[in-house]
Design an enzyme around this catalytic site. Structure first.
Site, PDB file in Angstrom:
ATOM      1  N   LEU A  36      22.484  48.251 -60.464  1.00 21.87           N
ATOM      2  CA  LEU A  36      22.634  48.324 -62.106  1.00 21.87           C
ATOM      3  C   LEU A  36      24.182  48.900 -62.229  1.00 21.87           C
ATOM      4  CD1 LEU A  36      19.503  50.398 -63.132  1.00 21.87           C
ATOM      5  CD2 LEU A  36      19.962  47.845 -63.525  1.00 21.87           C
TER       6      LEU A  36
ATOM      7  N   HIS B 246      18.699  51.988 -50.566  1.00 22.20           N
ATOM      8  CA  HIS B 246      19.602  51.542 -51.300  1.00 22.20           C
ATOM      9  C   HIS B 246      19.796  52.831 -52.405  1.00 22.20           C
ATOM     10  CE1 HIS B 246      21.579  48.673 -54.807  1.00 22.20           C
ATOM     11  NE2 HIS B 246      21.522  49.935 -55.548  1.00 22.20           N
ATOM     12  N   GLU B 247      18.867  53.369 -52.865  1.00 21.00           N
ATOM     13  CA  GLU B 247      19.159  54.776 -53.634  1.00 21.00           C
ATOM     14  C   GLU B 247      19.657  55.878 -52.736  1.00 21.00           C
ATOM     15  OE1 GLU B 247      19.263  54.001 -56.715  1.00 21.00           O
ATOM     16  OE2 GLU B 247      18.061  52.218 -56.463  1.00 21.00           O
TER      17      GLU B 247
HETATM   18 ZN   LIG Z   1      22.482  50.612 -56.885  1.00 21.14          ZN
END
Ligand SMILES: [Zn+2]
Length: 182
Positions: A94, A135-136
């Site tokens: 994002l 990823h987080e």
């Molecule tokens: Zn990300």
């Protein structure tokens, strides 16, 4: 609850190593609620606190994007304690809009974390869920998915990031320009 603005590359907060959460209080509960709403509104399958400008080790993951409450994961101070295998799949972020690229990630991970009340949790995740968690957790260390790319994929990423830097410079330029006097 509130939808928070998502920080976009090259915002420096995306490169910060977030701090361990020590207070499992109402403020943390509010942050988690806002992050979940922001992730669902985006829409996205994961969000780290640094992506909304908060330098705390908090991440939310929901592969169902709000369709199935049972799939929501709240990970406070998450640590990947074991991983197994590898898989290359397309990934996006994002904070890096309009860019996806194939990234090599573990096929399976084991994670220990707290929930927002401080209760310990341990889970084993595979496939997309393992990918989203990796990823987080990377975000909480200031690592972006593009950092994992090599060769031609890295060159593609560089071009996409350059474009985002230019767009940010344009926004700053526009904001600094004196208001038109007509
Ligand atoms: Zn990300």
């Amino acid at each position: 609850m509130a939808v928070l603005p998502i920080r976009i590359y090259p915002d420096p907060v995306l490169r910060v190593r977030c701090a361990e959460v020590t207070a499992f209080d109402a403020e943390l509960g509010q942050l988690v609620a806002d992050m979940v709403e922001t992730m669902h509104a985006a829409p996205g399958v994961g969000l780290a606190a640094s992506q909304v400008g908060v330098e705390k080790r908090v991440a939310v993951v929901d592969l169902s994007v709000g369709e199935d409450p049972a799939q929501l994961l709240v990970l406070v101070n998450p640590v990947i304690v074991a991983d197994d295998g590898s898989e290359v799949e397309s990934e996006g972020c994002l904070s890096i809009p309009e860019f996806t690229e194939k990234v090599d990630r573990p096929l399976k991970v084991e994670v220990v974390a707290k929930d927002q009340s401080g209760a310990p949790q341990r889970l084993v995740a595979e496939g997309w869920l393992a990918r989203a968690i990796c990823h987080e957790v990377d975000h909480l260390d200031g690592v972006l998915f593009v950092d994992h790319l090599h060769g031609l994929r890295r060159e593609r990423a560089k071009r996409a990031l350059k474009k985002l830097v230019k767009e940010q410079e344009q926004r700053e330029w526009d904001a600094a320009a004196p208001a038109s006097s007509g």
